[in-house]
Design a protein around this motif. Sequence first.
Motif, PDB file in Angstrom:
ATOM      1  N   VAL A 194      41.357  -1.532  -8.290  1.00  0.00           N
ATOM      2  CA  VAL A 194      40.464  -0.085  -8.744  1.00  0.00           C
ATOM      3  C   VAL A 194      40.698  -0.513 -10.188  1.00  0.00           C
ATOM      4  CG1 VAL A 194      40.331   2.129  -9.014  1.00  0.00           C
ATOM      5  CG2 VAL A 194      41.429   1.036  -6.867  1.00  0.00           C
ATOM      6  N   ASP A 195      39.332  -0.330 -10.753  1.00  0.00           N
ATOM      7  CA  ASP A 195      39.163  -0.856 -12.465  1.00  0.00           C
ATOM      8  C   ASP A 195      38.374   0.568 -12.833  1.00  0.00           C
ATOM      9  OD1 ASP A 195      38.383  -1.829 -14.709  1.00  0.00           O
ATOM     10  OD2 ASP A 195      38.522  -3.638 -14.013  1.00  0.00           O
ATOM     11  N   LEU A 196      39.116   0.888 -14.050  1.00  0.00           N
ATOM     12  CA  LEU A 196      38.496   2.078 -14.709  1.00  0.00           C
ATOM     13  C   LEU A 196      36.713   1.931 -15.249  1.00  0.00           C
ATOM     14  CD1 LEU A 196      39.109   4.586 -16.350  1.00  0.00           C
ATOM     15  CD2 LEU A 196      39.659   3.513 -18.120  1.00  0.00           C
ATOM     16  N   ARG A 197      36.626   0.477 -15.386  1.00  0.00           N
ATOM     17  CA  ARG A 197      35.164  -0.064 -15.574  1.00  0.00           C
ATOM     18  C   ARG A 197      34.058   0.630 -14.648  1.00  0.00           C
ATOM     19  NH1 ARG A 197      38.622  -3.109 -17.235  1.00  0.00           N
ATOM     20  NH2 ARG A 197      38.480  -4.027 -19.282  1.00  0.00           N
ATOM     21  N   ASP A 198      34.659   0.868 -13.289  1.00  0.00           N
ATOM     22  CA  ASP A 198      33.830   1.330 -12.214  1.00  0.00           C
ATOM     23  C   ASP A 198      33.565   2.710 -12.311  1.00  0.00           C
ATOM     24  OD1 ASP A 198      33.734  -1.376 -11.427  1.00  0.00           O
ATOM     25  OD2 ASP A 198      35.411  -1.019  -9.998  1.00  0.00           O
ATOM     26  N   HIS A 199      34.511   3.491 -13.141  1.00  0.00           N
ATOM     27  CA  HIS A 199      34.361   5.005 -13.026  1.00  0.00           C
ATOM     28  C   HIS A 199      33.647   5.516 -14.412  1.00  0.00           C
ATOM     29  CE1 HIS A 199      36.876   5.498  -9.493  1.00  0.00           C
ATOM     30  NE2 HIS A 199      37.709   4.460 -10.018  1.00  0.00           N
ATOM     31  N   ASP A 233      31.578   3.286 -23.813  1.00  0.00           N
ATOM     32  CA  ASP A 233      32.842   3.063 -23.134  1.00  0.00           C
ATOM     33  C   ASP A 233      33.196   1.717 -22.558  1.00  0.00           C
ATOM     34  OD1 ASP A 233      33.248   5.493 -24.469  1.00  0.00           O
ATOM     35  OD2 ASP A 233      33.010   6.842 -22.650  1.00  0.00           O
ATOM     36  N   LYS A 234      32.351   1.449 -21.556  1.00  0.00           N
ATOM     37  CA  LYS A 234      32.482   0.258 -20.893  1.00  0.00           C
ATOM     38  C   LYS A 234      32.568  -0.797 -21.969  1.00  0.00           C
ATOM     39  CE  LYS A 234      30.245   1.171 -16.599  1.00  0.00           C
ATOM     40  NZ  LYS A 234      29.419   0.670 -15.689  1.00  0.00           N
ATOM     41  N   ALA A 235      31.759  -0.850 -23.081  1.00  0.00           N
ATOM     42  CA  ALA A 235      31.952  -2.254 -23.987  1.00  0.00           C
ATOM     43  C   ALA A 235      33.369  -1.837 -24.758  1.00  0.00           C
ATOM     44  CB  ALA A 235      30.829  -2.065 -25.051  1.00  0.00           C
ATOM     45  N   ARG A 289      43.703   1.602  -1.192  1.00  0.00           N
ATOM     46  CA  ARG A 289      42.672   1.913  -2.279  1.00  0.00           C
ATOM     47  C   ARG A 289      42.936   3.404  -2.712  1.00  0.00           C
ATOM     48  NH1 ARG A 289      38.495  -0.027  -4.445  1.00  0.00           N
ATOM     49  NH2 ARG A 289      38.285  -1.624  -2.494  1.00  0.00           N
ATOM     50  N   GLN A 290      43.270   4.297  -1.886  1.00  0.00           N
ATOM     51  CA  GLN A 290      43.391   5.680  -2.275  1.00  0.00           C
ATOM     52  C   GLN A 290      44.748   5.777  -3.167  1.00  0.00           C
ATOM     53  OE1 GLN A 290      43.971   8.262   1.050  1.00  0.00           O
ATOM     54  NE2 GLN A 290      43.847  10.190  -0.281  1.00  0.00           N
ATOM     55  N   LEU A 291      45.529   4.801  -2.866  1.00  0.00           N
ATOM     56  CA  LEU A 291      46.817   4.743  -3.700  1.00  0.00           C
ATOM     57  C   LEU A 291      46.467   4.122  -5.026  1.00  0.00           C
ATOM     58  CD1 LEU A 291      50.110   5.146  -3.904  1.00  0.00           C
ATOM     59  CD2 LEU A 291      50.231   2.922  -3.217  1.00  0.00           C
ATOM     60  N   CYS A 292      45.546   3.169  -5.009  1.00  0.00           N
ATOM     61  CA  CYS A 292      45.505   2.595  -6.562  1.00  0.00           C
ATOM     62  C   CYS A 292      44.526   3.728  -7.241  1.00  0.00           C
ATOM     63  CB  CYS A 292      44.841   1.356  -6.252  1.00  0.00           C
ATOM     64  SG  CYS A 292      45.688  -0.081  -5.582  1.00  0.00           S
ATOM     65  N   GLU A 293      43.560   4.261  -6.674  1.00  0.00           N
ATOM     66  CA  GLU A 293      42.793   5.234  -7.417  1.00  0.00           C
ATOM     67  C   GLU A 293      43.838   6.377  -8.072  1.00  0.00           C
ATOM     68  OE1 GLU A 293      39.577   5.608  -8.088  1.00  0.00           O
ATOM     69  OE2 GLU A 293      38.666   4.217  -6.792  1.00  0.00           O
TER      70      GLU A 293
END
Length: 155
Positions: A42-47, A53-55, A80-84
């Motif tokens: 789970v990556d912050l870039r996906d959110h 901010d992505k850059a 996935r829920q735990l990682c989120e």
Amino acid sequence: ANQSGQSNVRNASFYYDLTGPTAVVASAVDAQGRAIDPEVRVDLRDHVDDARDKALLGPPAFANVMRLDRHGRETVADLRQLCEGELERRSWRVIGKGELDTYSYGDILIPRRRIQVDGVSSSFSGTFIVWSVTHSFERDLYCQKFEVRKKLGVL
């Protein structure tokens, strides 16, 4: 946080805090505790929606990755829920610190409450959570020193 002549904020500074994890990775495990593929990331870039901010977060290869071990989750959906949740809990990104004149503001700040910050750049405006407040009293002045936090693309 508009610091014009009619602002109630005496001074303020906002910055990105990128010391926490920007990605959380874990593998599902079987009953004996051995890792099962596929690995969940789970990556912050996906959110984050804002391209700036992505850059700022850089390419995925430069992510500050946190690995979850010994979690006891056997399904990918649970993992996935735990990682989120772990990414949500640990990844504060925008922090503002400042001081405001309570009399002109007309209210007191209370920790864990949401406030709207305007007048700063678009990356540093929006809904923030009051993280801490210190009150100071003088003869003619009642000030609140504050720290507010906001996650990138969240809240």
